[in-house]
Design a protein around this motif. Structure first.
Motif, PDB file in Angstrom:
ATOM      1  N   ALA A 103      56.582 -92.146 -59.109  1.00 26.57           N
ATOM      2  CA  ALA A 103      57.326 -93.160 -58.307  1.00 26.57           C
ATOM      3  C   ALA A 103      57.014 -94.676 -58.943  1.00 26.57           C
ATOM      4  N   GLY A 104      55.805 -94.794 -58.886  1.00 27.81           N
ATOM      5  CA  GLY A 104      54.937 -96.281 -59.307  1.00 27.81           C
ATOM      6  C   GLY A 104      55.447 -96.650 -60.616  1.00 27.81           C
ATOM      7  N   ILE A 105      55.342 -95.466 -61.668  1.00 24.35           N
ATOM      8  CA  ILE A 105      55.569 -95.568 -63.041  1.00 24.35           C
ATOM      9  C   ILE A 105      56.993 -96.011 -63.236  1.00 24.35           C
ATOM     10  N   ARG A 118      47.809 -79.282 -56.324  1.00 23.58           N
ATOM     11  CA  ARG A 118      48.741 -77.959 -56.545  1.00 23.58           C
ATOM     12  C   ARG A 118      47.853 -77.138 -56.972  1.00 23.58           C
ATOM     13  N   TRP A 119      48.164 -75.869 -56.752  1.00 21.46           N
ATOM     14  CA  TRP A 119      47.464 -74.759 -56.830  1.00 21.46           C
ATOM     15  C   TRP A 119      47.605 -74.333 -58.461  1.00 21.46           C
ATOM     16  N   ASP A 120      46.773 -73.469 -58.923  1.00 19.81           N
ATOM     17  CA  ASP A 120      46.860 -73.290 -60.363  1.00 19.81           C
ATOM     18  C   ASP A 120      47.987 -72.399 -60.584  1.00 19.81           C
ATOM     19  N   VAL A 123      55.848-100.308 -52.698  1.00 18.07           N
ATOM     20  CA  VAL A 123      54.952 -99.391 -52.179  1.00 18.07           C
ATOM     21  C   VAL A 123      55.493 -97.882 -52.572  1.00 18.07           C
ATOM     22  N   ALA A 124      54.567 -97.532 -53.529  1.00 22.17           N
ATOM     23  CA  ALA A 124      54.913 -96.338 -54.239  1.00 22.17           C
ATOM     24  C   ALA A 124      53.451 -95.303 -54.057  1.00 22.17           C
ATOM     25  N   SER A 125      53.160 -95.308 -52.729  1.00 24.26           N
ATOM     26  CA  SER A 125      51.878 -94.493 -52.574  1.00 24.26           C
ATOM     27  C   SER A 125      52.176 -92.982 -52.250  1.00 24.26           C
ATOM     28  N   ILE A 174      59.412 -96.843 -52.270  1.00 24.47           N
ATOM     29  CA  ILE A 174      60.184 -95.962 -53.343  1.00 24.47           C
ATOM     30  C   ILE A 174      59.471 -94.598 -53.165  1.00 24.47           C
ATOM     31  N   GLY A 175      60.154 -93.540 -53.584  1.00 28.25           N
ATOM     32  CA  GLY A 175      59.489 -92.382 -53.849  1.00 28.25           C
ATOM     33  C   GLY A 175      59.421 -91.368 -52.563  1.00 28.25           C
ATOM     34  N   LEU A 176      59.848 -91.851 -51.430  1.00 23.51           N
ATOM     35  CA  LEU A 176      59.924 -91.117 -49.982  1.00 23.51           C
ATOM     36  C   LEU A 176      60.930 -90.156 -50.077  1.00 23.51           C
ATOM     37  N   HIS A 219      43.314 -93.616 -57.423  1.00 26.96           N
ATOM     38  CA  HIS A 219      42.819 -92.365 -58.516  1.00 26.96           C
ATOM     39  C   HIS A 219      43.212 -92.539 -59.501  1.00 26.96           C
ATOM     40  N   GLN A 220      43.340 -91.351 -60.508  1.00 29.15           N
ATOM     41  CA  GLN A 220      44.123 -91.519 -61.877  1.00 29.15           C
ATOM     42  C   GLN A 220      45.484 -91.291 -61.433  1.00 29.15           C
ATOM     43  N   SER A 221      46.132 -91.923 -62.579  1.00 29.04           N
ATOM     44  CA  SER A 221      47.763 -91.734 -62.305  1.00 29.04           C
ATOM     45  C   SER A 221      48.072 -90.092 -62.006  1.00 29.04           C
ATOM     46  N   MET A 222      49.114 -90.024 -61.335  1.00 27.93           N
ATOM     47  CA  MET A 222      49.727 -88.461 -61.284  1.00 27.93           C
ATOM     48  C   MET A 222      48.599 -87.578 -60.646  1.00 27.93           C
ATOM     49  N   HIS A 223      47.718 -88.154 -59.636  1.00 27.95           N
ATOM     50  CA  HIS A 223      46.577 -87.562 -58.963  1.00 27.95           C
ATOM     51  C   HIS A 223      47.400 -86.288 -58.241  1.00 27.95           C
ATOM     52  N   ALA A 224      48.315 -86.555 -57.633  1.00 30.15           N
ATOM     53  CA  ALA A 224      48.666 -85.466 -56.669  1.00 30.15           C
ATOM     54  C   ALA A 224      49.073 -84.327 -57.281  1.00 30.15           C
ATOM     55  N   SER A 279      65.247 -88.429 -54.126  1.00 26.81           N
ATOM     56  CA  SER A 279      64.268 -89.796 -53.954  1.00 26.81           C
ATOM     57  C   SER A 279      62.851 -89.415 -53.897  1.00 26.81           C
ATOM     58  N   GLY A 280      62.283 -88.380 -53.417  1.00 23.97           N
ATOM     59  CA  GLY A 280      60.989 -87.963 -53.529  1.00 23.97           C
ATOM     60  C   GLY A 280      60.634 -87.175 -54.457  1.00 23.97           C
ATOM     61  N   ARG A 281      61.869 -86.919 -55.332  1.00 21.64           N
ATOM     62  CA  ARG A 281      61.414 -85.759 -56.459  1.00 21.64           C
ATOM     63  C   ARG A 281      61.431 -86.526 -57.655  1.00 21.64           C
ATOM     64  N   LEU A 282      61.474 -85.604 -58.830  1.00 26.86           N
ATOM     65  CA  LEU A 282      61.594 -86.042 -60.242  1.00 26.86           C
ATOM     66  C   LEU A 282      63.064 -86.102 -60.536  1.00 26.86           C
ATOM     67  N   GLY A 283      63.967 -85.981 -59.658  1.00 26.01           N
ATOM     68  CA  GLY A 283      65.273 -85.902 -59.953  1.00 26.01           C
ATOM     69  C   GLY A 283      65.969 -87.282 -59.554  1.00 26.01           C
ATOM     70  N   GLY A 284      65.618 -87.734 -58.601  1.00 28.16           N
ATOM     71  CA  GLY A 284      66.199 -88.957 -58.020  1.00 28.16           C
ATOM     72  C   GLY A 284      65.559 -90.326 -57.959  1.00 28.16           C
ATOM     73  N   VAL A 288      52.699-103.407 -57.547  1.00 33.31           N
ATOM     74  CA  VAL A 288      53.274-101.885 -57.276  1.00 33.31           C
ATOM     75  C   VAL A 288      51.816-101.136 -56.888  1.00 33.31           C
ATOM     76  N   VAL A 289      51.977-100.436 -55.708  1.00 34.92           N
ATOM     77  CA  VAL A 289      50.801 -99.695 -55.021  1.00 34.92           C
ATOM     78  C   VAL A 289      51.298 -98.284 -55.349  1.00 34.92           C
ATOM     79  N   GLY A 290      50.381 -97.801 -56.207  1.00 32.81           N
ATOM     80  CA  GLY A 290      50.660 -96.253 -56.419  1.00 32.81           C
ATOM     81  C   GLY A 290      50.838 -95.884 -57.755  1.00 32.81           C
ATOM     82  N   ALA A 341      41.779 -99.135 -55.296  1.00 35.35           N
ATOM     83  CA  ALA A 341      42.485 -98.854 -54.076  1.00 35.35           C
ATOM     84  C   ALA A 341      43.027-100.153 -53.305  1.00 35.35           C
ATOM     85  N   VAL A 342      44.258-100.171 -52.918  1.00 32.50           N
ATOM     86  CA  VAL A 342      44.870-101.239 -52.169  1.00 32.50           C
ATOM     87  C   VAL A 342      44.337-100.995 -50.790  1.00 32.50           C
ATOM     88  N   GLU A 343      43.900-102.021 -50.372  1.00 32.87           N
ATOM     89  CA  GLU A 343      43.024-101.800 -48.890  1.00 32.87           C
ATOM     90  C   GLU A 343      43.814-102.739 -47.993  1.00 32.87           C
TER      91      GLU A 343
HETATM   92  C1  LIG Z   1      53.446 -78.755 -52.778  1.00 34.71           C
HETATM   93  C2  LIG Z   1      54.686 -79.941 -53.392  1.00 34.71           C
HETATM   94  C3  LIG Z   1      55.505 -79.235 -54.344  1.00 34.71           C
HETATM   95  C4  LIG Z   1      56.522 -79.906 -54.969  1.00 34.71           C
HETATM   96  N1  LIG Z   1      57.519 -79.479 -55.876  1.00 34.71           N
HETATM   97  C5  LIG Z   1      58.310 -80.331 -56.459  1.00 34.71           C
HETATM   98  C6  LIG Z   1      59.518 -79.901 -57.376  1.00 34.71           C
HETATM   99  O1  LIG Z   1      59.414 -78.850 -57.552  1.00 34.71           O
HETATM  100  N2  LIG Z   1      60.294 -80.782 -57.891  1.00 34.71           N
HETATM  101  C7  LIG Z   1      60.117 -82.112 -57.808  1.00 34.71           C
HETATM  102  O2  LIG Z   1      60.950 -82.905 -58.226  1.00 34.71           O
HETATM  103  N3  LIG Z   1      59.346 -82.502 -56.773  1.00 34.71           N
HETATM  104  C8  LIG Z   1      58.471 -81.723 -55.934  1.00 34.71           C
HETATM  105  N4  LIG Z   1      57.748 -82.277 -55.157  1.00 34.71           N
HETATM  106  C9  LIG Z   1      57.779 -83.540 -54.584  1.00 34.71           C
HETATM  107  C10 LIG Z   1      57.419 -84.802 -55.376  1.00 34.71           C
HETATM  108  O3  LIG Z   1      57.843 -84.908 -56.829  1.00 34.71           O
HETATM  109  C11 LIG Z   1      55.949 -85.171 -55.435  1.00 34.71           C
HETATM  110  O4  LIG Z   1      55.389 -85.105 -54.211  1.00 34.71           O
HETATM  111  C12 LIG Z   1      55.359 -86.110 -56.495  1.00 34.71           C
HETATM  112  O5  LIG Z   1      53.997 -86.235 -56.342  1.00 34.71           O
HETATM  113  C13 LIG Z   1      55.809 -87.500 -55.602  1.00 34.71           C
HETATM  114  O6  LIG Z   1      55.440 -88.685 -56.581  1.00 34.71           O
HETATM  115  P1  LIG Z   1      54.987 -90.111 -55.951  1.00 34.71           P
HETATM  116  O7  LIG Z   1      54.730 -91.040 -57.088  1.00 34.71           O
HETATM  117  O8  LIG Z   1      56.189 -90.608 -55.094  1.00 34.71           O
HETATM  118  O9  LIG Z   1      53.651 -90.085 -54.888  1.00 34.71           O
HETATM  119  P2  LIG Z   1      52.400 -89.304 -55.441  1.00 34.71           P
HETATM  120  O10 LIG Z   1      52.200 -88.460 -56.588  1.00 34.71           O
HETATM  121  O11 LIG Z   1      51.834 -88.874 -54.001  1.00 34.71           O
HETATM  122  O12 LIG Z   1      51.646 -90.724 -55.929  1.00 34.71           O
HETATM  123  C14 LIG Z   1      51.281 -91.680 -54.993  1.00 34.71           C
HETATM  124  C15 LIG Z   1      49.937 -92.320 -55.763  1.00 34.71           C
HETATM  125  O13 LIG Z   1      49.466 -93.401 -54.635  1.00 34.71           O
HETATM  126  C16 LIG Z   1      48.322 -93.642 -54.724  1.00 34.71           C
HETATM  127  N5  LIG Z   1      47.815 -94.322 -53.537  1.00 34.71           N
HETATM  128  C17 LIG Z   1      48.020 -93.861 -52.503  1.00 34.71           C
HETATM  129  N6  LIG Z   1      47.500 -94.801 -51.499  1.00 34.71           N
HETATM  130  C18 LIG Z   1      47.191 -95.833 -52.293  1.00 34.71           C
HETATM  131  C19 LIG Z   1      46.298 -97.330 -51.792  1.00 34.71           C
HETATM  132  N7  LIG Z   1      46.287 -97.664 -50.804  1.00 34.71           N
HETATM  133  N8  LIG Z   1      45.943 -98.000 -52.942  1.00 34.71           N
HETATM  134  C20 LIG Z   1      46.170 -97.342 -54.518  1.00 34.71           C
HETATM  135  N9  LIG Z   1      46.716 -96.349 -54.841  1.00 34.71           N
HETATM  136  C21 LIG Z   1      47.216 -95.421 -53.724  1.00 34.71           C
HETATM  137  C22 LIG Z   1      47.796 -92.142 -54.871  1.00 34.71           C
HETATM  138  O14 LIG Z   1      46.371 -91.978 -55.320  1.00 34.71           O
HETATM  139  C23 LIG Z   1      48.771 -91.493 -55.721  1.00 34.71           C
HETATM  140  O15 LIG Z   1      48.392 -91.309 -57.049  1.00 34.71           O
HETATM  141  C24 LIG Z   1      56.485 -81.440 -54.485  1.00 34.71           C
HETATM  142  C25 LIG Z   1      55.475 -81.875 -53.705  1.00 34.71           C
HETATM  143  C26 LIG Z   1      54.729 -81.110 -53.014  1.00 34.71           C
HETATM  144  C27 LIG Z   1      53.724 -81.722 -51.993  1.00 34.71           C
END
Ligand SMILES: Cc1cc2nc3c(=O)[nH]c(=O)nc-3n(C[C@H](O)[C@H](O)[C@H](O)COP(=O)(O)OP(=O)(O)OC[C@H]3O[C@@H](n4cnc5c(N)ncnc54)[C@H](O)[C@@H]3O)c2cc1C
Length: 430
Positions: free
Chosen positions: A19-21, A50-52, A131-133, A380-382, A40-45, A390-395, A13-15, A104-106
């Motif tokens: 979504a990855g977890i 995100r702003w304060d 792919v859950a990146s 997954i996670g797009l 990165h560390q998990s939940m990096h984004a 699908s790209g959110r916490l709900g789906g 699982v990449v990411g 990192a997956v290269e």
């Molecule tokens: C500004 C903003 C506000 C949002 N608000 C909401 C909200 O209110 N409610 C909601 O449900 N959703 C919201 N979302 C959408 C969504 O929930 C988030 O984008 C969430 O972070 C998506 O999770 P994910 O696991 O799919 O992707 P990410 O959180 O992006 O995780 C992907 C992970 O993959 C890793 N990765 C990437 N490439 C590689 C690689 N080549 N090798 C190894 N690791 C890699 C990254 O380091 C990262 O940790 C928001 C998104 C944004 C941008």
């Protein structure tokens, strides 16, 4: 000397975001051996991009990761950044995924019915890859940015933290999607002077007829609608999100009200000539169009209430509280006092490490519900991978379960194929 055997995994699982977890959750239960990598560390984004003052736009009850439904005291509230991270940390702890952080997956490349996977640690073989990146990779910054004076500080929305990180003076926020509108509000509430270049993002009400609009839309089945049934089909994946906020318990974002309070609104930023920013004269149209979507969503809720003979407080059509007297299409940087720019115009995909024939010319993966044409390769996670959530916490939970079923099916299929191919498995004639 024989080469050391490379490590073999059933699933990589990449990411390591939500979504990855989520994708680890089901294989863990099914006992399928797998490994996850996050550069990165998990939940990096959620931690770093995100702003304060960030808080969810979606209500807490929609935080429904697999086996980890939000259980806090405010299901109709909106978690702040730290609370979201705590919720996600608890999820990670519960799943206890075999995730390697800082790896990192290269390269991922189909080979011998599986995949060669190169990571910053070395090489391994995976029978299947998920792919859950994430859906937000490369911050988009237009070429125009290169011509702005060096004295102007520029950042992307992914790097915005708080008003104090910006120099004194006016801030130009470019883009009015979810990030742009909320960042403009954050600056405005902090007393900063904001110039906002308004894009074509739609908006929606936070509350209507006594409930959160998200609750109504959930009742109306919107969040269960698969992309194949959406009027725009796959085109919906390119849509900009509606702007609205969960801040302070949730409210509308009305740019017209901000204008009344002193925010300067312009249309789309189109160019730069010398010191002069050029905007298209579409502000009236952009504001009207966002309000039309707002009223259309509310009208759909009205219909739902009336079709189902429901009791609800009365609704009202939104009436504009301000309109531009004239379209302003130029702005001198020096005269305006702009000292910083925040680009809130989104992200582009970056899957360069994935060497498989599954992409459109624009770099977007082609898949059906996350399943690609390459056997054993999934996304997954797009956003709108399958449904709105699908790209959110709900789906993402529903998608993770579906992908896990496909993974199990693929394993069975491969096991059967190898049995059929293996002479040892043939019935004995003796
Ligand atoms: C500004 C903003 C506000 C949002 N608000 C909401 C909200 O209110 N409610 C909601 O449900 N959703 C919201 N979302 C959408 C969504 O929930 C988030 O984008 C969430 O972070 C998506 O999770 P994910 O696991 O799919 O992707 P990410 O959180 O992006 O995780 C992907 C992970 O993959 C890793 N990765 C990437 N490439 C590689 C690689 N080549 N090798 C190894 N690791 C890699 C990254 O380091 C990262 O940790 C928001 C998104 C944004 C941008």
């Amino acid at each position: 000397m024989s080469k050391p055997a490379i490590q073999h995994h059933s699933v990589v699982v990449v990411g390591g975001g939500q979504a990855g977890i989520s994708d680890s959750h089901y294989p863990q239960h099914l006992g399928i051996d797998h490994v996850g990598y996050d550069k990165h560390q998990s939940m990096h984004a959620w931690r770093s991009q995100r702003w304060d003052n960030f808080c969810l736009v979606t209500p807490n009850w929609q935080c429904a990761l697999p086996g980890h439904q939000y259980q806090g005291p405010q299901p109709n509230g909106f978690m702040k950044k730290d609370e979201i991270i705590n919720y996600l940390e608890a999820f990670k702890e519960q799943v206890n995924p075999p995730l390697q952080e800082g790896v990192a997956v290269e390269l991922v490349q189909p080979v011998n019915g599986g995949f060669k996977v190169k990571t910053s640690l070395g090489e391994c073989f995976a029978e299947q890859v998920v792919v859950a990146s994430g859906g937000y990779h490369q911050p988009i910054i237009p070429r125009l940015a290169e011509r702005l004076p060096a004295s102007i500080q520029q950042i992307h929305s992914a790097d915005y933290k708080n008003p104090q990180q910006l120099p004194p003076g006016k801030v130009l926020v470019v883009g009015s999607g979810q990030s742009g509108a909320q960042i403009a509000e954050d600056l405005h509430l902090a007393g900063r002077q904001v110039v906002l270049a308004v894009g074509d993002a739609p908006r929606c009400a936070r509350f209507y007829r006594g409930r959160d609009v998200v609750d109504w839309l959930a009742d109306m089945g919107y969040y269960d609608m698969p992309v194949s049934e959406h009027p725009l089909r796959e085109g919906v994946r390119d849509n900009t999100n509606h702007y609205v906020t969960g801040r302070d318990g949730g409210r509308d974002i009305d740019l017209r009200k901000f204008a009344l309070e002193g925010m300067e609104l312009y249309g789309l930023l189109e160019g730069l000539e010398g010191d002069v920013l050029k905007f298209s004269g579409n502000l009236t149209e952009a504001l009207d169009s966002a309000d039309q979507v707002y009223n259309r969503i509310n009208a759909a809720i009205d219909k739902h209430i009336s079709d189902n003979s429901m009791e609800a407080p009365p609704g009202a059509v939104y009436e504009p509280v301000w309109a531009p007297a004239q379209e302003r299409v130029t702005l001198s940087l020096a005269e305006s006092g702009i000292t910083s720019v925040i680009w809130c115009i989104g992200f582009s995909p970056d899957f360069r490490w994935l060497n498989a024939p599954v992409f459109t010319g624009r770099g977007h993966p082609v898949h059906e519900r996350g399943v690609t044409s390459v056997p054993g390769l999934y996304f997954i996670g797009l956003p709108w991978l399958y449904t709105w959530g699908s790209g959110r916490l709900g789906g993402v939970a529903r998608d993770a379960q579906f992908i896990a079923d496909r993974i199990a099916h693929h394993r069975e299929h491969c096991a059967e194929a190898s049995l059929t191919a293996s002479p040892a498995a043939e019935p004995s004639i003796a």
